[in-house]
Design an enzyme around this catalytic site. Structure first.
Site, PDB file in Angstrom:
ATOM      1  N   ASP A  74      -3.437 -28.033  -3.050  1.00 55.09           N
ATOM      2  CA  ASP A  74      -2.679 -27.387  -4.210  1.00 55.09           C
ATOM      3  C   ASP A  74      -1.982 -26.219  -3.828  1.00 55.09           C
ATOM      4  O   ASP A  74      -2.496 -25.156  -2.661  1.00 55.09           O
ATOM      5  CB  ASP A  74      -3.716 -26.783  -4.971  1.00 55.09           C
TER       6      ASP A  74
ATOM      7  N   SER B 247      -4.642 -22.913 -14.218  1.00 57.26           N
ATOM      8  CA  SER B 247      -3.417 -22.881 -13.712  1.00 57.26           C
ATOM      9  C   SER B 247      -2.544 -21.516 -14.336  1.00 57.26           C
ATOM     10  O   SER B 247      -3.203 -20.447 -14.447  1.00 57.26           O
ATOM     11  CB  SER B 247      -2.352 -24.008 -13.900  1.00 57.26           C
TER      12      SER B 247
ATOM     13  N   HIS C 175      -3.746 -29.914  -7.625  1.00 56.26           N
ATOM     14  CA  HIS C 175      -3.652 -29.482  -8.806  1.00 56.26           C
ATOM     15  C   HIS C 175      -3.808 -30.240  -9.926  1.00 56.26           C
ATOM     16  O   HIS C 175      -3.357 -31.469  -9.996  1.00 56.26           O
ATOM     17  CB  HIS C 175      -2.520 -28.685  -9.025  1.00 56.26           C
TER      18      HIS C 175
END
Length: 329
Positions: free
Chosen positions: A270, A169, A300
């Site tokens: 995501d 991320s 995610h």
């Protein structure tokens, strides 16, 4: 692109049954949404939930803390994980959390697992967080640690000739941008290991709207993170924040030729999936070898849910295989 296969209709139908079950349990728990919290409250809430679905903790021979001095004198805490012995190749790892939440502690299980599966050392970095520390502090801390590893890492028993960068991320953003910095500085990297990295500055891909709410990472939460981290709208167009579409000081998109080979692992459901695919494409266009995996039906943060989501262990194994291959292990 194939991952667009059927987002018409209800995108929730793309989720695996196990993934849908996790999301339903989270919804039933009824926690306040992160964007309603202060940054400090958000950190506490994220830490409280961070290991609930993790696989059992992997025991390792060597786990220790030390600090690396940043350019402004700040002592950046790092956590060093290694199997027994010394002279291991090293993965420098940057945790996710939107530059605002997350820590070495929240990603302890993941880093232990990667060290165990690869037989490499993992150096996890507690870079400074927003809003106390705005862009580009996280990037600068990350890059300062990479430079330290390249120059001084052998003092900690690391084989600095075999160096990789990784992150999930926001940590994937840091790893990708530091891979560009490393190319510019002539520091050779074996691999950049990117789990669903943030790559774009403007939250305007199709997946940002398709998966805007109900898929764990919500658009309102992304905006909350970016509002904490960025000093102004102009920072959205800086390549250190947006390696896909950001620009350098000369106003030109960053050239990706000669950056390290990439392993990119994305979650299908995501908001960040489209920019991850686009970044993989841009790397390939620049002649960079890319291994792209899209894990179907998961959201995610799935790599931290191994107890409930079998794709997590698959992704760990795939990433470890790529790392071992890059290091010729």
């Amino acid at each position: 692109m194939s991952h667009h296969h059927d987002r018409r209709g209800n995108p929730r139908s793309l989720l695996t049954p196990a993934m849908r079950g996790v999301l339903d349990r989270i919804a039933r728990a009824g926690h306040a949404p992160m964007h309603m919290l202060s940054a400090q409250q958000a950190r506490t809430a994220y830490a409280a939930g961070s290991d609930v679905l993790e696989l059992p903790t992997q025991k390792l021979h060597r786990v220790e803390d030390y600090t690396v001095t940043a350019r402004d004198g700040y002592a950046i805490p790092v956590h060093h994980y290694a199997p027994s012995g010394t002279g291991h190749p090293v993965l420098v790892y940057f945790h996710g959390g939107g530059f605002t939440v997350g820590s070495v502690a929240t990603h302890d299980g993941l880093c232990r697992r990667l060290a165990h599966l690869t037989g490499c050392a993992v150096l996890s970095v507690d870079y400074r967080l927003a809003p106390e520390h705005k862009f580009p502090t996280a990037h600068d801390d990350a890059w300062d640690v990479v430079q330290w590893v390249a120059e001084e890492g052998k003092t900690q028993g690391l084989d600095t000739s075999r160096l990789a960068l990784g992150g999930d991320s926001a940590g994937g953003t840091l790893a990708a941008a530091c891979a560009v910095e490393a190319r510019n500085a002539g520091i050779p990297l074996a691999l950049q290991l990117l789990f669903y990295p943030g790559c774009a500055g403007h939250q305007n891909t199709v997946s940002h709207s398709t998966f805007a709410s109900g898929f764990l990472l919500e658009e309102r939460q992304i905006t909350f993170f970016f509002e904490h981290y960025l000093r102004s709208a102009a920072d959205r167009d800086d390549w250190r924040f947006a390696p896909l579409d950001g620009k350098g000081p000369d106003g030109v998109e960053v050239d990706l030729a000669g950056v390290a080979p990439a392993w990119v692992g994305l979650a299908e459901c995501d908001p960040l999936v489209d920019e991850g695919v686009a970044y993989a494409d841009r790397l390939r266009l620049a002649g960079v070898p890319v291994d792209l995996e899209i894990y179907r039906g998961v959201v995610h943060e799935f790599i931290k849910m191994g107890r409930a989501i079998p794709e997590a262990a698959t992704a760990h194994a795939d990433a470890a295989r790529a790392l071992r291959h890059a290091f010729n292990l």
